[in-house]
Scaffold this motif. Structure first.
Motif, short mmCIF file in Angstrom:
data_model
loop_
_atom_site.label_atom_id
_atom_site.label_comp_id
_atom_site.label_asym_id
_atom_site.label_seq_id
_atom_site.Cartn_x
_atom_site.Cartn_y
_atom_site.Cartn_z
N TYR A 232 122.09 60.80 11.96
CA TYR A 232 122.21 61.72 10.82
C TYR A 232 121.93 63.14 11.30
O TYR A 232 120.90 63.39 11.93
N TYR A 253 117.91 56.88 4.84
CA TYR A 253 119.35 57.07 5.06
C TYR A 253 120.03 55.75 5.37
O TYR A 253 121.10 55.45 4.83
N ILE A 275 125.26 58.51 -1.94
CA ILE A 275 124.21 59.41 -1.46
C ILE A 275 124.51 60.81 -2.00
O ILE A 275 125.60 61.35 -1.72
N PHE A 291 117.28 64.58 6.53
CA PHE A 291 117.68 63.84 5.34
C PHE A 291 116.87 64.33 4.14
O PHE A 291 117.40 64.40 3.02
N CYS A 323 110.86 59.24 4.04
CA CYS A 323 112.07 58.45 4.30
C CYS A 323 111.79 57.02 4.74
O CYS A 323 112.67 56.17 4.68
#
Length: 327
Positions: A232, A253, A275, A291, A323
């Motif tokens: 990412y 993610y 998302i 993210f 996350c």
């Protein structure tokens, strides 16, 4: 048992020289490709997957693209410091590449046979007659019908699926140790996608080669790969054996990608989770969790890069408190 790695990527950073300065598209990427295994790299467009692949084979756009840090150890040799002549001998012979779009990967003014034979003449010393015969055999191996006549056709005379098979034949012509497949099923229908993936797996096993499979499709990852690297915004946010990742995704993610896949248990005609937002432009990347940046966390709070931690044997994840899953 100690598994020997064919390829080791360590803290790879790749940047592009732009009017806005030197911008990092790949930022400290680390992963291994063990011998005789398939490693998948997954993530949305703009996450650095293809740039990582082009860095490995040193085919970055010039003069803008450059590797600014890290090592790429292939069979004991660092490709970052390898000479241009060394890379000419490695590409095609030791590392085969299946490029993303077969119509642009093939030269429209040369026949299929000539394009396959070029690699054989360069790396294996074949003459023109031997290269043509070998090209016919390769076309037969990738299951193109009537290879004796197809070998003299041009790319525009073939369907998308057949062109993709030709690109596979070119990549595998010299029996490479490593195959890099950059979204090899793009723009193909579902049936042809399955055929190409099965063909790749069969040929890889036949040659006892390793492969890197770059894709958006986690279903393809589950079907074809032994381990998976989730990227990412130019970084690896999670990497793990494929079964471990699907059973126990730890990064937000990764979980979001998995939740967006249709399931047999889904209610018909129901909306799939998506998302929110999109990957930030390279010029706006923060040093902290990228993210979280997408999720609207203030940039002022995202100053420290999360470190990768091992949460299970071979399962690494970026240690961002927001996350990570602690289930």
């Amino acid at each position: 048992m100690i598994v020997e790695n064919l390829l080791e990527v360590r803290n790879l950073s790749t940047a592009f020289d732009t009017e806005a300065g030197l911008l990092r598209a790949v930022d400290g990427v680390c992963f291994d490709v063990p011998r005789s295994s398939c490693v998948g790299i997954v993530g949305e467009s703009g996450c650095g997957k293809s740039v990582t692949a082009m860095s490995i084979i040193r085919l970055l756009p010039q003069p803008m693209g450059k590797i600014v840090g890290g090592k790429i150890i292939f069979k004991g040799q660092d490709l970052v410091t390898a000479s241009v002549d060394d890379m000419y001998s490695i590409r095609g012979k030791d590392i085969g590449v299946i490029f993303q779009e077969p119509m642009t990967a093939l030269n429209p003014v040369h026949t299929i046979g000539k394009q396959i034979g070029e690699s054989l003449m360069l790396h294996r010393g074949f003459n023109a007659r031997e290269a043509r015969q070998a090209a016919i055999e390769l076309l037969r191996k990738v299951r193109i019908p009537a290879p004796e006549s197809r070998v003299d056709e041009f790319p525009h005379q073939m369907s998308g699926g057949m062109r993709q098979r030709v690109v596979v034949a070119i990549a595998l012509a010299c029996h490479p140790n490593l195959i890099i497949a950059d979204e090899p099923t793009t723009a193909l229908d579902v049936t042809v996608q399955a055929q190409i993936l099965n063909l790749l797996q069969e040929l890889r096993e036949e040659m006892n080669a390793s492969s890197i499979l770059i894709t958006h499709d986690l279903g393809v990852i589950a079907q074809s790969c032994d381990s998976v690297v989730v990227m990412y915004a130019g970084r690896v946010v999670e990497r793990a054996p494929v079964r471990e990742l699907f059973a126990n995704p730890m990064h937000a993610y990764t979980r979001s990608l998995l939740e967006s896949i249709p399931r047999l248990t889904s209610v018909p005609k129901s909306y799939l989770p998506t998302i929110p937002g999109q990957v930030a432009p390279i010029s706006e990347y923060v040093n902290g969790c990228r993210f979280c940046q997408r999720m609207g966390i203030p940039v002022e709070e995202l100053t420290e890069r999360p470190r990768l931690i091992e949460v299970a044997p071979g399962h690494w994840v970026e240690d961002c408190p927001r996350c990570r899953s602690f289930r």
